[in-house]
Scaffold this motif. Sequence first.
Motif, PDB file in Angstrom:
ATOM      1  N   ASN A 595      -0.046   2.946   2.023  1.00 38.16           N
ATOM      2  CA  ASN A 595      -1.291   2.317   1.566  1.00 38.16           C
ATOM      3  C   ASN A 595      -2.500   3.017   2.170  1.00 38.16           C
ATOM      4  O   ASN A 595      -3.510   3.243   1.507  1.00 38.16           O
ATOM      5  CB  ASN A 595      -1.332   0.842   1.967  1.00 38.16           C
ATOM      6  CG  ASN A 595      -0.493  -0.023   1.036  1.00 38.16           C
ATOM      7  OD1 ASN A 595      -0.128   0.421  -0.046  1.00 38.16           O
ATOM      8  ND2 ASN A 595      -0.195  -1.231   1.476  1.00 38.16           N
ATOM      9  N   ALA A 599      -5.537   5.056   0.385  1.00 36.79           N
ATOM     10  CA  ALA A 599      -6.946   4.669   0.538  1.00 36.79           C
ATOM     11  C   ALA A 599      -7.816   5.851   0.942  1.00 36.79           C
ATOM     12  O   ALA A 599      -9.029   5.717   1.062  1.00 36.79           O
ATOM     13  CB  ALA A 599      -7.086   3.542   1.577  1.00 36.79           C
ATOM     14  N   ASP A 624      -6.633   3.600   9.270  1.00 34.53           N
ATOM     15  CA  ASP A 624      -7.070   4.712   8.412  1.00 34.53           C
ATOM     16  C   ASP A 624      -8.583   4.800   8.360  1.00 34.53           C
ATOM     17  O   ASP A 624      -9.280   3.909   8.840  1.00 34.53           O
ATOM     18  CB  ASP A 624      -6.496   4.565   7.000  1.00 34.53           C
ATOM     19  CG  ASP A 624      -7.044   3.361   6.259  1.00 34.53           C
ATOM     20  OD1 ASP A 624      -8.288   3.283   6.089  1.00 34.53           O
ATOM     21  OD2 ASP A 624      -6.238   2.479   5.851  1.00 34.53           O
ATOM     22  N   VAL A 627     -11.139   3.784   2.159  1.00 33.96           N
ATOM     23  CA  VAL A 627     -12.192   3.078   1.419  1.00 33.96           C
ATOM     24  C   VAL A 627     -12.430   1.648   1.909  1.00 33.96           C
ATOM     25  O   VAL A 627     -13.478   1.069   1.655  1.00 33.96           O
ATOM     26  CB  VAL A 627     -11.876   3.025  -0.104  1.00 33.96           C
ATOM     27  CG1 VAL A 627     -11.913   4.420  -0.691  1.00 33.96           C
ATOM     28  CG2 VAL A 627     -10.507   2.375  -0.348  1.00 33.96           C
ATOM     29  N   GLY A 628     -11.446   1.073   2.585  1.00 31.73           N
ATOM     30  CA  GLY A 628     -11.606  -0.301   3.074  1.00 31.73           C
ATOM     31  C   GLY A 628     -11.252  -1.333   2.021  1.00 31.73           C
ATOM     32  O   GLY A 628     -11.020  -0.990   0.857  1.00 31.73           O
ATOM     33  N   ILE A 629     -11.193  -2.591   2.444  1.00 31.71           N
ATOM     34  CA  ILE A 629     -10.800  -3.677   1.531  1.00 31.71           C
ATOM     35  C   ILE A 629     -11.960  -4.659   1.412  1.00 31.71           C
ATOM     36  O   ILE A 629     -12.431  -5.182   2.415  1.00 31.71           O
ATOM     37  CB  ILE A 629      -9.562  -4.422   2.071  1.00 31.71           C
ATOM     38  CG1 ILE A 629      -8.435  -3.419   2.347  1.00 31.71           C
ATOM     39  CG2 ILE A 629      -9.106  -5.511   1.106  1.00 31.71           C
ATOM     40  CD1 ILE A 629      -7.265  -4.006   3.100  1.00 31.71           C
ATOM     41  N   ILE A 637      -4.246  -9.673  -0.590  1.00 31.89           N
ATOM     42  CA  ILE A 637      -3.474  -8.413  -0.553  1.00 31.89           C
ATOM     43  C   ILE A 637      -2.000  -8.618  -0.231  1.00 31.89           C
ATOM     44  O   ILE A 637      -1.167  -7.803  -0.595  1.00 31.89           O
ATOM     45  CB  ILE A 637      -4.083  -7.385   0.436  1.00 31.89           C
ATOM     46  CG1 ILE A 637      -4.282  -8.015   1.803  1.00 31.89           C
ATOM     47  CG2 ILE A 637      -5.393  -6.832  -0.112  1.00 31.89           C
ATOM     48  CD1 ILE A 637      -4.720  -7.009   2.856  1.00 31.89           C
ATOM     49  N   PHE A 642       0.025  -8.251  -6.161  1.00 31.86           N
ATOM     50  CA  PHE A 642      -1.415  -7.987  -6.118  1.00 31.86           C
ATOM     51  C   PHE A 642      -1.612  -6.508  -5.828  1.00 31.86           C
ATOM     52  O   PHE A 642      -1.154  -5.986  -4.810  1.00 31.86           O
ATOM     53  CB  PHE A 642      -2.123  -8.814  -5.038  1.00 31.86           C
ATOM     54  CG  PHE A 642      -3.589  -8.449  -4.941  1.00 31.86           C
ATOM     55  CD1 PHE A 642      -4.508  -8.978  -5.843  1.00 31.86           C
ATOM     56  CD2 PHE A 642      -4.027  -7.518  -3.996  1.00 31.86           C
ATOM     57  CE1 PHE A 642      -5.842  -8.605  -5.779  1.00 31.86           C
ATOM     58  CE2 PHE A 642      -5.358  -7.141  -3.938  1.00 31.86           C
ATOM     59  CZ  PHE A 642      -6.271  -7.696  -4.836  1.00 31.86           C
ATOM     60  N   GLY A 650       0.956   1.510  -8.381  1.00 29.99           N
ATOM     61  CA  GLY A 650       1.345   0.524  -7.359  1.00 29.99           C
ATOM     62  C   GLY A 650       2.057  -0.644  -7.977  1.00 29.99           C
ATOM     63  O   GLY A 650       1.828  -0.999  -9.133  1.00 29.99           O
ATOM     64  N   THR A 651       2.962  -1.234  -7.187  1.00 31.99           N
ATOM     65  CA  THR A 651       3.696  -2.390  -7.682  1.00 31.99           C
ATOM     66  C   THR A 651       3.105  -3.692  -7.141  1.00 31.99           C
ATOM     67  O   THR A 651       3.418  -4.778  -7.610  1.00 31.99           O
ATOM     68  CB  THR A 651       5.152  -2.332  -7.217  1.00 31.99           C
ATOM     69  OG1 THR A 651       5.160  -2.279  -5.779  1.00 31.99           O
ATOM     70  CG2 THR A 651       5.844  -1.116  -7.774  1.00 31.99           C
ATOM     71  N   GLY A 652       2.306  -3.583  -6.084  1.00 25.40           N
ATOM     72  CA  GLY A 652       1.766  -4.795  -5.446  1.00 25.40           C
ATOM     73  C   GLY A 652       2.807  -5.516  -4.609  1.00 25.40           C
ATOM     74  O   GLY A 652       2.600  -6.674  -4.233  1.00 25.40           O
ATOM     75  N   LEU A 653       3.895  -4.812  -4.293  1.00 23.11           N
ATOM     76  CA  LEU A 653       4.939  -5.486  -3.515  1.00 23.11           C
ATOM     77  C   LEU A 653       4.975  -5.051  -2.053  1.00 23.11           C
ATOM     78  O   LEU A 653       5.569  -5.706  -1.206  1.00 23.11           O
ATOM     79  CB  LEU A 653       6.309  -5.217  -4.141  1.00 23.11           C
ATOM     80  CG  LEU A 653       6.584  -5.991  -5.432  1.00 23.11           C
ATOM     81  CD1 LEU A 653       7.850  -5.471  -6.099  1.00 23.11           C
ATOM     82  CD2 LEU A 653       6.703  -7.476  -5.138  1.00 23.11           C
ATOM     83  N   ALA A 656       3.719  -7.460   0.687  1.00 24.48           N
ATOM     84  CA  ALA A 656       4.560  -8.652   0.701  1.00 24.48           C
ATOM     85  C   ALA A 656       5.861  -8.360   1.449  1.00 24.48           C
ATOM     86  O   ALA A 656       6.326  -9.171   2.259  1.00 24.48           O
ATOM     87  CB  ALA A 656       4.840  -9.114  -0.723  1.00 24.48           C
ATOM     88  N   THR A 679      -9.621   0.851   7.480  1.00 24.86           N
ATOM     89  CA  THR A 679      -8.855  -0.383   7.634  1.00 24.86           C
ATOM     90  C   THR A 679      -7.852  -0.211   8.767  1.00 24.86           C
ATOM     91  O   THR A 679      -7.313   0.878   8.967  1.00 24.86           O
ATOM     92  CB  THR A 679      -8.087  -0.683   6.335  1.00 24.86           C
ATOM     93  OG1 THR A 679      -9.012  -0.689   5.251  1.00 24.86           O
ATOM     94  CG2 THR A 679      -7.367  -2.018   6.409  1.00 24.86           C
TER      95      THR A 679
HETATM   96  P1  ADP Z   1       0.256  -1.529  -3.806  1.00 24.71           P
HETATM   97  O1  ADP Z   1       0.098  -0.530  -2.714  1.00 24.71           O
HETATM   98  O2  ADP Z   1       1.421  -1.298  -4.632  1.00 24.71           O
HETATM   99  O3  ADP Z   1      -0.983  -1.752  -4.559  1.00 24.71           O
HETATM  100  P2  ADP Z   1       0.458  -3.291  -1.627  1.00 24.71           P
HETATM  101  O4  ADP Z   1       0.978  -4.669  -1.482  1.00 24.71           O
HETATM  102  O5  ADP Z   1       1.007  -2.278  -0.757  1.00 24.71           O
HETATM  103  O6  ADP Z   1       0.584  -2.923  -3.125  1.00 24.71           O
HETATM  104  O7  ADP Z   1      -1.069  -3.337  -1.433  1.00 24.71           O
HETATM  105  C1  ADP Z   1      -1.813  -4.258  -2.134  1.00 24.71           C
HETATM  106  C2  ADP Z   1      -3.249  -3.832  -2.231  1.00 24.71           C
HETATM  107  O8  ADP Z   1      -3.853  -3.898  -0.972  1.00 24.71           O
HETATM  108  C3  ADP Z   1      -3.500  -2.424  -2.639  1.00 24.71           C
HETATM  109  O9  ADP Z   1      -3.491  -2.294  -4.026  1.00 24.71           O
HETATM  110  C4  ADP Z   1      -4.879  -2.135  -2.058  1.00 24.71           C
HETATM  111  O10 ADP Z   1      -5.893  -2.616  -2.905  1.00 24.71           O
HETATM  112  C5  ADP Z   1      -4.888  -2.937  -0.845  1.00 24.71           C
HETATM  113  N1  ADP Z   1      -4.631  -2.150   0.369  1.00 24.71           N
HETATM  114  C6  ADP Z   1      -3.524  -2.205   1.114  1.00 24.71           C
HETATM  115  N2  ADP Z   1      -3.665  -1.362   2.175  1.00 24.71           N
HETATM  116  C7  ADP Z   1      -4.879  -0.788   2.099  1.00 24.71           C
HETATM  117  C8  ADP Z   1      -5.587   0.179   2.883  1.00 24.71           C
HETATM  118  N3  ADP Z   1      -5.085   0.718   4.021  1.00 24.71           N
HETATM  119  N4  ADP Z   1      -6.846   0.504   2.501  1.00 24.71           N
HETATM  120  C9  ADP Z   1      -7.385  -0.062   1.401  1.00 24.71           C
HETATM  121  N5  ADP Z   1      -6.751  -0.938   0.602  1.00 24.71           N
HETATM  122  C10 ADP Z   1      -5.495  -1.306   0.948  1.00 24.71           C
END
Ligand code: ADP
Length: 700
Positions: A595, A599, A624, A627-629, A637, A642, A650-653, A656, A679
């Motif tokens: 992740n 980013a 890292d 870009v940040g969240i 997240i 999601f 991405g699977t959004g898994l 989780a 982040t």
């Molecule tokens: P995926 O990577 O498949 O999207 P994740 O569950 O791993 O699913 O992450 C979910 C979401 O969280 C990502 O789509 C992203 O928007 C956000 N995210 C997770 N880690 C980071 C990160 N280090 N920097 C920015 N956004 C992040």
Amino acid sequence: MPVSSIQAAKSFTLLIVDDDERARASLQHTFESAQHQVKTAADAPTALRMLHREPCDLILLDIELPGVDGLALCRLLRAQEATRRLPVIVISAHDDEERKVGAFAAGADDFIVKPATRRELLSRVGTQIEAAQRERALVGSNRELGFLADLGRGLLVALEPVQVVRRVAGATYEAANATLCAAILEPRRMGDAPERATGGAALSESAACVFDREGSAEDGALIDQAKLRRWLKTDPATSVRLEDRAEFFLRDEAHRVEYVAPLRFEGHALGALVVAFDTAEGCGETESRLIDAAAQQAALAARISSLYEAARASSASLAKEVERRTAEAEAQRRFTEAIIDTLPVSLYAVDRNHRIVAWNRNRELGGQGIPRGEALGRNIFDVLTRQRREILEREFGRAFETGRIERIEQESVAPDGTSKHWLVSKVPMRVEGGEISHVITVGEDITARVEANRAVARTEKLAAVGRLAAGVVHEINNPLATIAACAEALETRVVEGAFGQSAEVEDLREYLSLIRSEAFRCKTITNGLLDFSRNRAGQHAPVELGEVLEAAARLLRHQKRSRNVEIEVDAPADVAAVAGDAGQLQQAVIILAENAIDAMPQGGTLHLRAQNEGAAGVRVEVCDTGVGIPQENLARIFDPFFTTKEVGQGTGLGLAVCYGIVTEHGGRVAVDSVVGRGTTFTLVLPSLSGERLDDGGRAS
Ligand code: ADP
Ligand code: MG
């Protein structure tokens, strides 16, 4: 002095000054035959000496004297204080105007021409003596009036019994020219002031003062108080003059007369004025009258002073009572304040005008805290400027109107990014059952509860998804495998030329390849679901997190996606081991690291750190510079599926799964992110030696 009290003197003493012996003898004979005392002198010096030794009532003065003449002697007498008012009759053998005018100018009272008849002599002398007596009486009553006026003024400001006795004794001592003068006031006889109202010892003792022979004031030791008290008990109506030593009230061996005046008020003797004289003549009619008048004034002043004392005592006890009640009320107030300060909530109250009437300790603390001194008494809208006025106004309005408790959940974000959850209640309050007079606002910090609820909800959601996935994946995986295998087989046949060479066959080949790759993509998703649903109890062996991080970094460095990214591992050798499954923990780290790499599409640095967290845990950070969240995504997240990534990316898994692994290991996950800056995900895991960390993972 009333005129009626002047008694024409029956017998008086004359001094005849004449150098002519025959004239002297004739005058002497005239007056002695009328029962008067007569003294004679032949010249002025002898006359002065005699006057000095013993006073007389009148002087008959011949004008022509050897040496110092009669007029010079007359002027001398007028100049001296002792003889200023002594009647002087000048006698002369010459009846001329010059002499008469001269005599009156020198201060003579009358002028007689020699020889005069016996009747004329007696009549003129008598007239002069009467005039002198009348003048003396006038001077005396003037003095008395002056004395009484002074005493009255003095007593007016004497409010305490001691002051009263002191003033009256002092003034009477002087005015009566007494040897001793005592004044005493008996408290129990001072009228009807109720015992209760005196409120103490103020009037329980008698007040006494004695002016002694030197004129200095002392307490009542000289007075035979027991005896005087006995006398006062009879409520004597008039003053007494005592000449019998056995009856005296003052213990002094030398005086001869005592004049005792009761201080009477409304038929009661409140005290007495006792005046002692060394001679019987010292205590004359003037003195008695003066003492009686002083006693009367003193009685009045004593009565006033007793009323004053009583009033003062009752006001003092009233003041004490007020003080006691004030202290009680104050203690009660402090107690109530301590209660509302001790409550683990922030609390304030406003009245119907939105004026702040209470503000507790906890409302003073924290980011939105305001000191009590700056809040009390002010308008709430002037104090809580950070909240929208119309919203606040509406909330208060509803509470005042409906009388129902309103509860609102609020979230506040501190400048450091940490957020807090509040349950804010508006509680309407009625004072004594009337209309709603105040609204109490209670703010309760429910951050821990909200976070715990969220963690539970998330875990439940994950478990449900996991169960669903486990059931579905198996059913999908087999057909997927079949689809992929068929596509692959057909592809091989195409390549081998089984369908010839044509544009259609080329299309077929392309489509088959697409089918195959899409089938594989589906497989990665189902594999992810499988990871997620798998029973993660795993093995519980000691795991060195430093090694896990190194292994993860090695794998990542070989991936194409991480070519722009610098990967750094920082794990000191003393990092404690944790109990768990090394493979799963590595998977959790890789999920976070991937992740992080995603980013940082323009490149950046990825830090993998491990360090001891206190005695009981190990902290792993995946940090890292990406870009940040955004704030609004932070809470979501960790939800399965999601993702903000494009379809296929991405699977959004990932998160989780990571969350599942970490909570299975008894740890917790936290995230800290600044948009545009980067982040940091933090995992805290219980070390092998330490106890389990507290339950309820925190994840936002
Ligand atoms: P995926 O990577 O498949 O999207 P994740 O569950 O791993 O699913 O992450 C979910 C979401 O969280 C990502 O789509 C992203 O928007 C956000 N995210 C997770 N880690 C980071 C990160 N280090 N920097 C920015 N956004 C992040
Ligand atoms: Mg991911």
